[in-house]
Motif scaffolding. Structure first.
Motif, PDB file in Angstrom:
ATOM      1  N   ILE A   1     -11.695  -0.043 -15.986  1.00 28.47           N
ATOM      2  CA  ILE A   1     -10.213   0.164 -16.018  1.00 28.47           C
ATOM      3  C   ILE A   1      -9.488  -0.241 -17.491  1.00 28.47           C
ATOM      4  CG2 ILE A   1      -7.897  -0.705 -15.040  1.00 28.47           C
ATOM      5  CD1 ILE A   1      -9.597   1.252 -13.059  1.00 28.47           C
TER       6      ILE A   1
ATOM      7  N   VAL B   1       2.414   7.146  -6.502  1.00 32.46           N
ATOM      8  CA  VAL B   1       1.509   8.274  -6.806  1.00 32.46           C
ATOM      9  C   VAL B   1       2.421   9.510  -6.805  1.00 32.46           C
ATOM     10  CG1 VAL B   1      -0.329   9.565  -5.773  1.00 32.46           C
ATOM     11  CG2 VAL B   1      -0.471   7.067  -6.141  1.00 32.46           C
ATOM     12  N   ARG B   2       3.281   9.459  -5.649  1.00 32.32           N
ATOM     13  CA  ARG B   2       4.051  10.725  -5.398  1.00 32.32           C
ATOM     14  C   ARG B   2       4.952  10.896  -6.480  1.00 32.32           C
ATOM     15  NH1 ARG B   2       2.306  14.717  -3.642  1.00 32.32           N
ATOM     16  NH2 ARG B   2       4.164  15.552  -2.929  1.00 32.32           N
TER      17      ARG B   2
ATOM     18  N   ALA C   1       0.971   2.752  -9.680  1.00 34.90           N
ATOM     19  CA  ALA C   1      -0.081   2.909  -8.489  1.00 34.90           C
ATOM     20  C   ALA C   1      -1.055   1.911  -8.629  1.00 34.90           C
ATOM     21  CB  ALA C   1      -0.395   4.313  -8.236  1.00 34.90           C
ATOM     22  N   LEU C   2      -1.675   2.140  -9.796  1.00 32.92           N
ATOM     23  CA  LEU C   2      -2.932   1.482 -10.246  1.00 32.92           C
ATOM     24  C   LEU C   2      -2.446  -0.145  -9.969  1.00 32.92           C
ATOM     25  CD1 LEU C   2      -6.064   1.621 -10.465  1.00 32.92           C
ATOM     26  CD2 LEU C   2      -5.436   1.850 -13.056  1.00 32.92           C
TER      27      LEU C   2
ATOM     28  N   MET D   1      -6.221   7.192 -20.360  1.00 34.25           N
ATOM     29  CA  MET D   1      -5.750   7.452 -18.992  1.00 34.25           C
ATOM     30  C   MET D   1      -5.349   6.346 -18.266  1.00 34.25           C
ATOM     31  SD  MET D   1      -9.429   8.269 -17.070  1.00 34.25           S
ATOM     32  CE  MET D   1      -8.774   8.354 -15.427  1.00 34.25           C
ATOM     33  N   PRO D   2      -4.582   6.458 -17.197  1.00 33.08           N
ATOM     34  CA  PRO D   2      -3.955   5.172 -16.458  1.00 33.08           C
ATOM     35  C   PRO D   2      -5.035   4.024 -16.327  1.00 33.08           C
ATOM     36  CG  PRO D   2      -3.442   7.270 -15.267  1.00 33.08           C
ATOM     37  CD  PRO D   2      -4.342   7.643 -16.420  1.00 33.08           C
TER      38      PRO D   2
ATOM     39  N   ALA E   1      -1.797  -1.421  -6.454  1.00 37.16           N
ATOM     40  CA  ALA E   1      -2.983  -1.450  -5.610  1.00 37.16           C
ATOM     41  C   ALA E   1      -3.881  -2.681  -5.944  1.00 37.16           C
ATOM     42  CB  ALA E   1      -3.987  -0.129  -5.686  1.00 37.16           C
TER      43      ALA E   1
ATOM     44  N   ASP F   1       4.484  10.570  -9.501  1.00 40.20           N
ATOM     45  CA  ASP F   1       3.564  10.962 -10.827  1.00 40.20           C
ATOM     46  C   ASP F   1       3.696   9.653 -11.819  1.00 40.20           C
ATOM     47  OD1 ASP F   1       2.454  13.035 -11.148  1.00 40.20           O
ATOM     48  OD2 ASP F   1       4.024  14.267 -11.889  1.00 40.20           O
TER      49      ASP F   1
ATOM     50  N   ALA G   1     -10.322   2.680 -19.575  1.00 38.84           N
ATOM     51  CA  ALA G   1      -9.899   3.649 -19.386  1.00 38.84           C
ATOM     52  C   ALA G   1      -8.420   3.754 -19.852  1.00 38.84           C
ATOM     53  CB  ALA G   1      -9.855   3.977 -17.759  1.00 38.84           C
TER      54      ALA G   1
ATOM     55  N   LEU H   1       1.353   4.610  -2.606  1.00 36.35           N
ATOM     56  CA  LEU H   1       1.548   5.968  -2.497  1.00 36.35           C
ATOM     57  C   LEU H   1       2.912   6.295  -2.997  1.00 36.35           C
ATOM     58  CD1 LEU H   1      -0.113   5.987   1.194  1.00 36.35           C
ATOM     59  CD2 LEU H   1      -0.989   6.736  -1.023  1.00 36.35           C
TER      60      LEU H   1
ATOM     61  N   PRO I   1       0.837   7.231 -11.857  1.00 38.84           N
ATOM     62  CA  PRO I   1      -0.249   6.431 -11.138  1.00 38.84           C
ATOM     63  C   PRO I   1      -0.755   5.314 -11.966  1.00 38.84           C
ATOM     64  CG  PRO I   1      -0.661   8.413 -12.684  1.00 38.84           C
ATOM     65  CD  PRO I   1       0.635   8.485 -12.429  1.00 38.84           C
TER      66      PRO I   1
ATOM     67  N   LEU J   1       0.705  -1.165  -0.042  1.00 37.35           N
ATOM     68  CA  LEU J   1      -0.060  -0.163   0.097  1.00 37.35           C
ATOM     69  C   LEU J   1       0.707   1.506  -0.061  1.00 37.35           C
ATOM     70  CD1 LEU J   1      -3.231   0.822   0.342  1.00 37.35           C
ATOM     71  CD2 LEU J   1      -2.112   1.634   2.888  1.00 37.35           C
TER      72      LEU J   1
ATOM     73  N   HIS K   1      -3.452   7.455 -24.435  1.00 34.91           N
ATOM     74  CA  HIS K   1      -2.554   7.588 -23.303  1.00 34.91           C
ATOM     75  C   HIS K   1      -1.033   6.977 -23.627  1.00 34.91           C
ATOM     76  CE1 HIS K   1      -1.915   7.398 -19.088  1.00 34.91           C
ATOM     77  NE2 HIS K   1      -1.637   5.990 -18.858  1.00 34.91           N
TER      78      HIS K   1
END
Lengths: 95, 324
Positions: B208, B45-46, B53-54, B215-216, B57, B48, B211, B42, B50, B38, B142
């Motif tokens: 997803i 994410v920080r 991150a996806l 996008m991500p 997760a 940049d 998308a 994060l 995503p 987890l 994307h």
């Protein structure tokens, strides 16, 4: 990535909220380490999932990234599965 | 504010990693690892990223944790069966050399990494610019999906092949004693939960996937969500993997077959391997991704379901005290 550069105080506000949640998460880390029972640890991990969703949503505001909401959505949906596996596989047959 | 958040996140990540390594209790290490996943999401994410991150997760929260909990349950059941004892974790202290060797190699790798960062060569071309330039030709909006499924689709094709081989090996190793999880399908809580949770999971998985073209998102993340839904159904006591065994095997290979078929059939028109005609590139990519999502979902689920059910479910860990 698109950074719409919202008002700085708003960015700081959301970052502060995310940071506060992160602090509670570190506190949860201590509970995972300390235990004492497996259930305590698993519940702390479950709390991590919920807090993580909160942090992600706050960060999506702070960083102006819509995609993070999707990450939060996925995390919210999947976090429960580890718990189900724990209950089914480690706590004996359900009566 | 940014910096403070990142520093705190980094410290938490390091604490978590240390917790995984220094934990003598296997289950504690597993829970620490779930938390680590987890926090890692994060961190992505920080940074940049995503997309990562996806994926983290979906894989970390949904599947790795379940697999590891399953493994610990197997281990403890096995130990209880054979020795009448739990994990023998307070056993012999490790030899001196077995401590020095990892530390030594870790230091070497650290120095090499440091050197690689310090003396890194200047990039001859700026890859992000190159991708941005040719993005209109790729058929998707994307950039990550464009790279994965068009510019560097060879890598993705081989990744799917590796996953397929892994699941074939898992199926070959499976002992021939599969029984459904007995008496579990009556659990009303799990039934209620699955009725509410599985439909949104499937919808989000498809979302997803869709998308991914602007996008991500994409096939792998969507597939992981699909797999998580299947794992959940199995845990809830539905014997889904027995419903259609031959269908499952076709489904496992479908993504790879479709990918390879598209990749080679463009050669009929005189194009090189794996280059899509620009006019239909977007449609082809989405078609491949949809098939991949289906197959990846089944593959990841099969890796879980091929493991035999626990020998005897133990409740031994419930009252276990912290022994450190």
């Amino acid at each position: 990535m698109q950074t719409l550069n919202a008002m700085p105080w708003a960015t700081n506000f959301w970052l502060a909220i995310a940071g506060l949640l992160l602090v509670t998460l570190v506190a949860g880390l201590w509970r995972i380490w300390r235990g004492p029972t497996a259930t305590d640890r698993m519940l702390a991990a479950q709390l991590f999932g919920t807090t993580g969703v909160g942090i992600l949503l706050a960060l999506s505001q702070a960083m102006q990234q819509v995609a993070l909401i999707d990450v939060a959505l996925v995390l919210a949906l999947l976090a429960v599965i580890a718990m189900v596996a724990f209950v089914k596989r480690m706590q004996g047959p359900s009566s | 504010m940014n910096l403070a958040f990142d520093v705190l996140l980094g410290i938490a990540l390091l604490l978590c990693a240390a917790g995984v390594f220094y934990s003598r209790d296997l289950f504690r290490a597993v829970v620490m690892f779930i938390a680590f996943g987890l926090l890692l999401a994060l961190v992505w994410v920080r940074l940049d990223a995503p997309d990562l991150a996806l994926a983290e997760a979906a894989i970390g929260a949904g599947l790795t944790g379940v697999l590891m909990i399953d493994a610990v349950a197997h281990l403890s059941a096995k130990n209880a069966h054979h020795q009448g004892a739990q994990f023998d974790q307070t056993g012999a202290r490790p030899q001196l050399w077995s401590r020095i060797l990892p530390v030594f190699s870790a230091v070497i790798i650290f120095i090499l990494l440091l050197g690689a960062i310090w003396w890194r060569p200047d990039a001859p071309v700026s890859l992000p610019d190159l991708v941005a330039e040719s993005l209109p030709e790729s058929g998707v909006e994307h950039p990550i999906t464009a790279v994965l499924l068009n510019f560097r689709s060879y890598d993705t094709l081989l990744e799917i092949a590796v996953l397929l081989v892994a699941v074939v090996v898992a199926m070959a190793l499976k002992p021939d004693t599969s029984e459904p999880e007995a008496g579990n399908s009556k659990d009303p809580i799990l039934h209620g939960l699955s009725a509410r949770l599985v439909p949104p999971m499937l919808v989000v998985g498809v979302y997803i996937l869709w998308a991914g073209s602007y996008m991500p998102g994409g096939a792998f993340q969507g597939g992981a969500i699909l797999a998580a839904a299947l794992v959940f159904l199995k845990l809830a006591g539905f014997g889904i993997e027995r419903l259609a065994d031959s269908l499952l095997r076709i489904g496992l290979a479908l993504g790879f077959i479709v990918f390879l078929t598209v990749a080679t059939s463009v050669m009929i028109g005189g194009r090189p391997f794996l280059t899509y005609p620009e006019s239909v590139a977007g449609e082809l990519i989405f078609f491949i991704e949809a098939m991949l999502t289906f197959s990846i979902g089944l593959i990841l689920f099969s890796l879980f379901s091929q493991a035999p059910p626990p020998v005897a479910p133990t409740s031994s860990l419930q009252g276990e005290q912290d022994e450190r």
